[in-house]
Design an enzyme around this catalytic site. Structure first.
Site, PDB file in Angstrom:
ATOM      1  N   HIS A 425       0.815  -1.214   0.000  1.00 38.58           N
ATOM      2  CA  HIS A 425       0.000   0.000   0.000  1.00 38.58           C
ATOM      3  C   HIS A 425       0.853   1.271   0.000  1.00 38.58           C
ATOM      4  CE1 HIS A 425      -3.656   2.032  -0.054  1.00 38.58           C
ATOM      5  NE2 HIS A 425      -4.134   1.789   1.161  1.00 38.58           N
ATOM      6  N   ASP A 429      -2.357   2.083  -4.633  1.00 36.70           N
ATOM      7  CA  ASP A 429      -3.593   2.490  -3.972  1.00 36.70           C
ATOM      8  C   ASP A 429      -4.677   1.450  -4.198  1.00 36.70           C
ATOM      9  OD1 ASP A 429      -2.424   4.840  -3.070  1.00 36.70           O
ATOM     10  OD2 ASP A 429      -2.943   5.931  -4.912  1.00 36.70           O
TER      11      ASP A 429
END
Length: 454
Positions: A425, A429
């Site tokens: 992450h 995204d």
């Protein structure tokens, strides 16, 4: 009186006999008209000359001991650049007879196992490294005494002659007569005759059965220890590094496998006939992943922590996780974006065969920009895979189970598979991750998406 020619002939016969016995009288004495000179072609040859004319030449062979008694030292083979050392696991012991190219030991490295074969037929005289010891490239491993012939394989013991089996009784034999049904009650013993009894002192006590030793019966509570091999240690280290470094997040989806199963059932025979390969499901996911990675290149990228830069790759090398008895290996399919179904299936088949035979080289597992892990082969319904550093994402496949799903407003039973995408992450995204997974779902559920580039 013998003539000169008969004398020479008799001397020649004696010389031949002397050659066979190892003595050469011609070298110590000469006969009339017979001379022995050095041959021009060989330093160990002699030429017999009669009356100034060459008759024949004899070459002397110098024999030495047969090389079967030579003792050689076998060293550790050179490792790849990324591997510096390994652990030795012996397959043979001192005194064992080995044939040429027979595996004597295996060296387990961080990525794979390197087999060390015997360079010749012989007997192992000494093991220079203990079992489990660490070695580097060029380290002496064992000494081998060469033998002339390969060790004879033990012949299987002949089965002892079995006695002829008794033929079963034929059904024509008359059955035994049935017991007559009693028509009267059995006689009741008279109360005047009480059963015989013995005094208590006359009864000898029976020995009690020995008590089982603690821990030897039911419910054993024992344990044993085994040293972690180097590959398992490396896997544990890398997975823990991934947890400590990456901000891992997982997104899920489900795929209706009806169309891909129908395509496989319809074309597997023709595919096998043309390409000599079985059409599987993994090739569809590899092809769909390459298609989705081109649409979402950030999934194929990686963070360079040293320079704080994002490295985008213009190529797609997909690692396919394969479980082996010694651990998880991830051979790499390179340049997947340029391959068709047959090329992918052929590469998967070759890498899988090499993994099962423990013949994967470092080059087969080096690199990789994205990983596919298929836990479905073990029956896994649902799971969250862990990123394979330094990659940024991994796709997890699972088993196919029939489940009721809503199709066009109706409930139907379809073969369904859960898929999971774990991603870093820090770089990726949620929008890119979900879009990527939906691309794979669309391509697998309807393979025409790949043909039409949708």
């Amino acid at each position: 009186m013998l003539s000169r020619s008969r004398c020479v002939s008799r001397a020649f016969s004696r010389s031949l006999a002397a050659f066979q016995k190892g003595n050469c009288p011609l070298g110590r004495r000469s006969l009339p008209g017979v001379s022995l000179c050095q041959g021009p072609s060989y330093p160990d040859s002699r030429k017999i000359v009669i009356n100034n004319s060459s008759v024949f030449s004899v070459r002397f062979f110098r024999t030495t001991a047969v090389c079967k008694d030579d003792v050689i030292t076998v060293n550790t083979p050179a490792f790849a650049e990324s591997v510096t050392e390994g652990d030795v696991r012996w397959e043979k012991a001192v005194g064992d007879t080995v044939a040429e190219d027979e595996v004597v030991c295996e060296i387990e490295t961080d990525k794979t196992s390197v087999q060390v074969p015997s360079p010749a037929n012989g007997v192992i005289e000494a093991l220079l490294v203990p079992d489990g010891g660490k070695v580097e490239g060029g380290t002496p491993l064992f000494t081998l005494r060469k033998t002339g012939a390969a060790p004879a394989k033990a012949k299987p013991a002949e089965a002892p002659a079995t006695a002829p089996k008794a033929e079963p009784a034929t059904s024509t034999a008359p059955p035994p007569p049935a017991a007559p049904i009693p028509t009267q009650m059995p006689p009741v013993p008279s109360p005047s005759q009480p059963p015989s009894t013995k005094p208590v002192s006359a009864i000898k006590p029976t020995a009690a059965p020995p008590l089982a030793e603690p821990g030897s019966g039911k419910g054993v509570r024992s344990e044993h220890r085994e040293k972690m091999n180097r590959m398992r240690q490396r896997i544990a280290q890398r997975l823990k590094e991934a947890q400590n470094t990456c901000a891992m997040l997982t997104t899920f989806n489900e795929i209706d496998m009806s169309n891909i199963q129908d395509m496989r059932a319809r074309h597997k025979d023709a595919f096998l006939k043309k390409h000599n390969l079985k059409l599987g499901f993994m090739s569809a996911f590899v092809k769909a992943s390459a298609f989705a990675l081109q649409e979402q290149p950030v999934i194929n990228a990686v963070i360079d922590d040293a320079t704080k830069e994002v490295v985008y790759r213009d190529y797609i090398d997909i690692s396919v996780a394969v479980a082996t008895p010694r651990g998880l290996v991830v051979p790499v399919i390179r340049n997947v974006e340029t391959m068709n179904y047959a090329d992918i299936e052929r590469t998967i088949s070759e890498l899988g065969e090499k993994a099962r035979k423990n013949e994967l080289a470092i080059e087969d597992m080096d690199g990789g920009t994205f990983t596919i892990s298929n836990g479905g082969v073990f029956g896994s319904l649902f799971g969250t895979p862990i990123i394979n550093p330094p990659q940024s994402a991994i796709l997890g496949m699972h088993a196919i189970f029939d489940r009721p799903v809503a199709v066009g407003g109706k409930v139907e039973v379809r073969p369904m598979m859960f898929v999971a995408l774990t991603y870093d992450h820090r770089l990726i995204d949620g929008r890119e991750a979900v879009t990527f997974l939906r691309k794979i779902k669309a391509a697998v559920e309807d393979p025409r998406v790949l043909l039409l580039d949708l």
